[in-house]
Design a protein around this motif. Structure first.
Motif, short mmCIF file in Angstrom:
data_model
loop_
_atom_site.label_atom_id
_atom_site.label_comp_id
_atom_site.label_asym_id
_atom_site.label_seq_id
_atom_site.Cartn_x
_atom_site.Cartn_y
_atom_site.Cartn_z
N GLU A 87 0.82 -1.21 0.00
CA GLU A 87 0.00 0.00 0.00
C GLU A 87 0.86 1.26 0.00
O GLU A 87 0.53 2.24 -0.69
N GLU A 88 1.94 1.25 0.76
CA GLU A 88 2.81 2.42 0.78
C GLU A 88 3.48 2.64 -0.57
O GLU A 88 3.58 3.77 -1.05
N LEU A 89 3.94 1.56 -1.19
CA LEU A 89 4.56 1.70 -2.51
C LEU A 89 3.55 2.21 -3.53
O LEU A 89 3.89 3.02 -4.41
N GLU A 90 2.31 1.75 -3.42
CA GLU A 90 1.28 2.23 -4.35
C GLU A 90 1.01 3.72 -4.13
O GLU A 90 0.76 4.46 -5.09
N PHE A 91 1.04 4.18 -2.88
CA PHE A 91 0.82 5.60 -2.61
C PHE A 91 1.94 6.45 -3.19
O PHE A 91 1.67 7.51 -3.78
#
Length: 596
Positions: A87-91
């Motif tokens: 999720e952090e990488l996608e953000f």
């Protein structure tokens, strides 16, 4: 100094989760088309006072993200769960496939765990009672449930299904489950015991013959044995229960097609059907010569043991382990077949090289049986090599069998341990967990000079934290996470409408500075918000002061624009209301009187 200023201008400060990171703008441009490569001061999360960008994200993951911009290598932090890292990488606009090979195995473990949890969800191992809405959705009458027009059959159908298919749903379901298991065990036990010689009744025929002297004689002929009649009645009672159970479960099933295609149900109704076929054959085909061979098909009744999977989660896990380990089992069978063929051929020719009168390996197919028994470390001893070369081949066959079987077995064991551990964890997981409320989106900061309010000092409200009472805001002030209007718009309008409002306006710092220029020495100048033309006003009569008044300003021509001593106070009702009250004082005479 110029070099220092240039270096500071090329740096950017990022506040992520309360931890400040500082790097060069050129570093963030290394990976284009990402969130950090498009930072501008026009963004809402930019703080011009602190000169930093704020992101309410995980600071530990961002450290690895920033290191990826610096070094070009993305590593996975071991103290963060895999889905959170994704999720952090996608953000931040990064691809998770860029993780370095050294961290790839650790990073992808969560995907295997998610697949395992999905499999356990399909196995339906949860014993939690579903809600009425979930039952209505499962049985296909969700619309009737919302309308409140549920019939008596729609209400009874889920209950009947739970009684016969979900043994842990209620005490009555547990009782029916115990009865079902009892009949299964009795049926299997009866099927096994009726083959025992002591449990069988001989079939005796009285045969009459003529003796040598011409008289008639007789003797008893034991041709075959049949099972005791008690086993037949036991089978009738058990199969009557199985037939009733199948019909009830089929009628009350939420999906008839899935019920028919289920492997356990296929075994159930084939085993039950075999009993009735056996009755018909005994009644009409008992005179056939090979009628006993038809009893072989009754062995399908042994497969009823798989019905116990509905009552035992361990059996479900065991079956699922074999499904998940299909590749390893296929590899094991392939290695066994390869070794069997090789060593069967070797031992056949090894036993023929030297003279061997007691050779047990007369053909390669016989050697296949020996190689299979040897590689699986069973060793019946019915066949054994006699020559030295054959013994050497046998030793190699035994060692190869141990290594072949030992390699895939740990994988199967680990799969079983994984499924079992996750099942135990799910059983201990609290059913009702705290619900997380959605995050309230912050209001957009007001731009400087935007209409909608005046600060308490007469300056237009432009701060991001301005409120309704002269603080420049357009929305209600927030205190203790509750939205409250400190002063209602109606009260503000009444306050500034009368003489008290004029006094408040006159007592403002802007008005006092204009009336007394001595107070304005060394003070910052106030720029008027909106210039307004004023007409010349004669001085008030009947007023006396103890100090010398400043000389009156020269009369301005009609075309001359004089700054107005005016304060516009706007009280906003809220976001959805456009009611505002504006009170403007434009006369210098009233202000002077209030000041004196």
């Amino acid at each position: 100094m110029n070099l220092i200023n240039m270096d500071s201008e090329n740096r950017v400060v990022l506040n992520v989760g309360g931890i400040r990171h500082e790097t060069y703008k050129a570093t963030l441009k290394k990976i284009p088309a990402t969130r950090l490569s498009r930072l501008t001061e026009a963004l809402a999360n930019y703080d011009p006072i602190l000169n930093e960008y704020f992101f309410d994200r995980h600071p530990g993951v961002f450290a690895q993200v920033l290191n990826y911009y610096r070094t070009g290598k993305l590593h996975y932090p071991t103290d963060v769960c895999g889905p959170l890292f994704e999720e952090e990488l996608e953000f931040w606009g990064l691809d998770s496939n860029q993780v370095e090979p050294c961290c790839w195995m650790t990073y992808t473990q969560h995907r295997d765990t998610q697949e395992t949890l999905a499999v356990l969800d399909r196995l339906d191992l949860d014993t939690e009672k579903p809600s009425d809405e979930e039952l209505a959705r499962k049985f296909g009458f969700e619309e009737d449930y919302y309308k409140g027009t549920i019939s008596w059959w729609q209400e009874m159908k889920p209950r009947i299904w739970s009684l016969f298919d979900e043994p842990y749903s209620s005490n009555a379901a547990k009782t029916i489950g115990v009865v079902s298991v009892f009949f299964i065990c009795i049926s299997i036990l009866s099927f096994c015991l009726k083959t025992h010689p002591d449990m069988r009744v001989p079939y005796v025929r009285n045969i009459t013959v003529k003796t040598a002297n011409g008289s008639n004689g007789w003797f008893l002929d034991k041709t075959q044995t049949n099972a005791h009649i008690a086993f037949f009645y036991i089978e009738c009672v058990c199969n009557a229960w199985f037939t009733f159970e199948i019909l009830v479960r089929f009628i009350s099933s939420p999906n008839k097609c899935e019920f028919i295609k289920s492997s356990v149900n296929i075994i159930d109704y084939i085993a039950t059907l075999s009993f009735y076929i056996d009755l018909v054959l005994q009644r009409f085909a008992s005179h056939l010569e090979n009628a006993d061979i038809l009893e072989f098909f009754s062995i399908i009744r042994i497969m009823r043991l798989f019905k116990l999977t509905r009552h035992s989660s361990g059996l479900k896990i065991l079956i699922q382990t074999f499904r998940a380990s299909a590749k390893e089992l296929t590899l094991l069978v392939f290695f066994l077949v390869l070794g069997i063929v090789i060593f069967a051929s070797l031992v056949y020719y090894a036993e023929r090289i030297q003279p061997n009168p007691h050779n047990d390996f007369n053909s390669i197919p016989l050697g296949l049986w020996w190689a299979l028994v040897t590689m699986t470390t069973v060793g019946y001893g019915d066949m054994a090599p006699k020559t030295y070369i054959g013994m050497f081949v046998g030793a190699l066959c035994a060692l190869a069998g141990v290594l072949t079987i030992a390699l895939p077995v740990p994988v199967i064991v680990s799969n079983f341990a994984m499924y079992y551990s996750h099942t135990q964890a799910r059983a201990k997981l609290p059913k009702k967990r705290r619900r997380v409320l959605p995050v309230e989106q912050p209001r957009q900061p007001r731009l400087p000079g935007a209409p909608g309010g005046v600060s308490g000092c007469g300056t237009p409200g432009s701060g991001p934290h301005s409120g309704p009472m002269g603080s420049g805001g357009t929305g209600p002030r927030r205190m203790n996470n509750k939205t409250k209007d400190l002063v209602s718009p109606k009260s503000v309008a009444q306050l500034f409408a009368g003489p008290l409002g004029a006094s408040i306006v006159a007592m403002s710092p802007r008005t006092m500075l204009d009336l007394n220029p001595a107070l304005a020495m060394g003070k910052p100048s106030f720029q008027p918000r909106v210039p307004t033309p004023l007409a010349a006003t004669p001085p008030a009569s009947g007023t006396s002061t103890t100090t010398a008044a400043p000389p009156p300003p020269p009369a301005a021509p009609p075309s001359m624009v004089v700054p107005s001593i005016a304060v516009s106070t706007t009280a906003s009702v809220g976001k959805d209301s456009g009611i505002s009250t504006t009170t403007t004082t434009t006369t210098q005479e009233t202000s002077k009187k209030a000041f004196l």
